[in-house]
Write a protein that holds these residues in place. Structure first.
Motif, PDB file in Angstrom:
ATOM      1  N   PHE A   1       0.855  -1.177   0.000  1.00 51.65           N
ATOM      2  CA  PHE A   1       0.000   0.000   0.000  1.00 51.65           C
ATOM      3  C   PHE A   1       0.898   1.236   0.000  1.00 51.65           C
ATOM      4  CE2 PHE A   1       0.786  -0.694   4.460  1.00 51.65           C
ATOM      5  CZ  PHE A   1       0.779   0.559   5.055  1.00 51.65           C
ATOM      6  N   LEU A   2       0.385   2.286  -0.622  1.00 50.15           N
ATOM      7  CA  LEU A   2       1.120   3.534  -0.821  1.00 50.15           C
ATOM      8  C   LEU A   2       0.485   4.621   0.032  1.00 50.15           C
ATOM      9  CD1 LEU A   2       3.344   5.041  -2.536  1.00 50.15           C
ATOM     10  CD2 LEU A   2       1.500   5.599  -4.137  1.00 50.15           C
ATOM     11  N   THR A   3       1.305   5.370   0.775  1.00 45.12           N
ATOM     12  CA  THR A   3       0.804   6.463   1.598  1.00 45.12           C
ATOM     13  C   THR A   3       1.423   7.780   1.138  1.00 45.12           C
ATOM     14  OG1 THR A   3       2.564   6.123   3.239  1.00 45.12           O
ATOM     15  CG2 THR A   3       0.470   5.001   3.616  1.00 45.12           C
ATOM     16  N   HIS A   4       0.603   8.826   1.181  1.00 42.36           N
ATOM     17  CA  HIS A   4       1.058  10.176   0.833  1.00 42.36           C
ATOM     18  C   HIS A   4       0.239  11.149   1.663  1.00 42.36           C
ATOM     19  CE1 HIS A   4       0.883  13.901  -1.783  1.00 42.36           C
ATOM     20  NE2 HIS A   4       2.173  13.758  -1.526  1.00 42.36           N
ATOM     21  N   ALA A   5       0.880  11.768   2.655  1.00 41.60           N
ATOM     22  CA  ALA A   5       0.177  12.647   3.602  1.00 41.60           C
ATOM     23  C   ALA A   5      -0.952  11.857   4.261  1.00 41.60           C
ATOM     24  CB  ALA A   5      -0.320  13.890   2.887  1.00 41.60           C
ATOM     25  N   HIS A   6      -2.203  12.257   4.049  1.00 42.04           N
ATOM     26  CA  HIS A   6      -3.337  11.562   4.660  1.00 42.04           C
ATOM     27  C   HIS A   6      -3.949  10.536   3.726  1.00 42.04           C
ATOM     28  CE1 HIS A   6      -3.417  14.190   8.179  1.00 42.04           C
ATOM     29  NE2 HIS A   6      -3.225  15.211   7.360  1.00 42.04           N
ATOM     30  N   THR A   7      -3.368  10.302   2.574  1.00 40.27           N
ATOM     31  CA  THR A   7      -3.922   9.375   1.591  1.00 40.27           C
ATOM     32  C   THR A   7      -3.226   8.034   1.697  1.00 40.27           C
ATOM     33  OG1 THR A   7      -4.381  11.216   0.098  1.00 40.27           O
ATOM     34  CG2 THR A   7      -4.392   9.005  -0.854  1.00 40.27           C
TER      35      THR A   7
END
Length: 394
Positions: A57-63
């Motif tokens: 899974f990929l996270t970016h800030a709150h995403t």
């Protein structure tokens, strides 16, 4: 691109590959081709941190984006922003090619993925001598002793339904009068069953691998030698389907399987698929290397929610998150305080009870001494009265 880093959470690397899981390996290679040098990799052994309970899974800030197709769609949407610098590998596909890509992707997920799972989890020798040690070496105690077996059990129903779960070793029968005859019959039965099972699995593998070998048919990539415009230059590029298939083929061809019958068959009979996977790997090797996301993790980090574990990098903190964290910390502090008060009260009660018991014991001992004195006095009085009576008689 925004300042918040892109962090890809995947199973750790093994056997000179970026990950020991085919989907995680595909995600790493895809991001190296689409956003090279702009993401970090966080090795992870706890799928519960993922939104769907699976890696990658990929996270970016709150995403947070889970599953490989969702990551591809996320990058495709990012590529529409001119300032992002991202590349959409599927941008030049026609409608019919996109439909073919979806069908072939589903075939890889349903068939090739099962073959990879069979090699790692369905064969006893491969699991106990390769997969289990590889997973255990990346985990803490006590997870290293049971997590790999639990993961294997999650694959078992699907592999059994597909006929890709190998027969376990035959258990020894009880010794009897005709032990030798029984052993010979058992050996013949097991040998025949294993040979028949191996042939069925090879037939399934031939059918699945043959579909993609015929589609490639000597081409470098699935949809020909496409030209994609990237940074004002023309360059050949694979599609997300090429990357996804190559990840599965690499995990069939590279690991040192103890039971390597299917691996040998793949290398000998499907050179085109092997060359295709090596070509994708060479394309990825030309991209800038990625960095690892170094988050301080301890033995208890796997039990801490992701919002507190430091695995989600944030440049701006939402006031709602701050309020939520404060309430959570206040609740934890109140619970600890109540526990401390309860323990103090319990200890005080035990001490008071012990002291009362001691006082009661001392009082009973003193009372026993007084009664003995009274009994002695009565005996003396009786003896004196007896002596007086004797004197009168005399």
């Amino acid at each position: 691109m925004s300042e918040a880093p892109y962090i890809l959470h995947i199973w750790p690397s093994k056997w000179n590959l970026q990950s020991l899981d085919p989907t995680c390996l595909a995600a790493v290679m895809y991001l190296q081709l689409t956003i090279p040098g702009k993401f970090k990799v966080a090795p992870c052994t706890n799928p519960d941190k993922s939104p769907n309970g699976q890696l990658p899974f990929l996270t970016h800030a709150h995403t947070a984006v889970a599953t490989f197709p969702s990551i591809v769609a996320f990058v495709a949407a990012l590529a529409k922003q001119s300032a992002s610098g991202a590349i959409d590998l599927d941008v030049s596909l026609t409608s019919s090619q996109k439909a073919e890509k979806v069908a072939l992707y589903a075939h890889v997920e349903a068939c090739i993925s099962d073959i990879v799972s069979h090699m790692f989890y369905g064969i006893d020798a491969n699991f106990w001598e390769l997969t289990n040690p590889a997973l255990a070496s990346e985990m803490h105690v006590p997870q290293k002793y049971y997590v790999a077996s639990r993961i294997r059990e999650t694959y078992r129903p699907r592999l059994e339904a597909a006929g890709l779960w190998s027969l376990p070793a035959a258990e020894e029968e009880q010794k009897g009068l005709f032990e030798k005859d029984k052993k010979k019959k058992r050996d013949y039965t097991v040998t025949f069953s294993r040979a028949f099972e191996r042939e069925k699995i090879l037939d399934k593998a031939k059918t699945a691998l043959g579909v993609h070998a015929s589609y490639l048919d000597g081409k470098q990539f699935f949809f020909g030698d496409r030209q994609v415009i990237s940074l004002m230059m023309l360059a050949r590029s694979p599609t997300s389907l090429d990357v996804y298939l190559a990840a599965h083929i690499l995990l069939l061809a590279d690991p040192p399987f103890p039971d390597a019958v299917l691996q040998i068959h793949l290398i000998a009979c499907y050179e085109g698929l092997i060359e295709h996977a090596r070509r994708i790997r060479a394309e990825v090797a030309r991209a800038p290397p990625y960095e690892y996301f170094t988050a301080s993790e301890t033995l208890l980090s796997s039990f801490v929610p992701r919002s507190f574990s430091g695995n989600r990098a944030q440049t701006q903190i939402d006031p709602a998150d701050v309020q939520y964290r404060r309430r959570t910390l206040a609740f934890v502090a109140a619970a600890l305080a109540m526990t401390a008060v309860y323990m103090y009260t319990l200890v005080s009660f035990v001490q008071v009870s012990a002291k009362a018991s001691e006082d009661n014991g001392e009082g009973s001992e003193e009372g026993g001494g007084d009664s003995e004195g009274e009994d002695g006095g009565e005996e003396e009085l009786a003896s004196s009265s007896g002596a007086f009576t004797e004197d009168e008689d005399s």
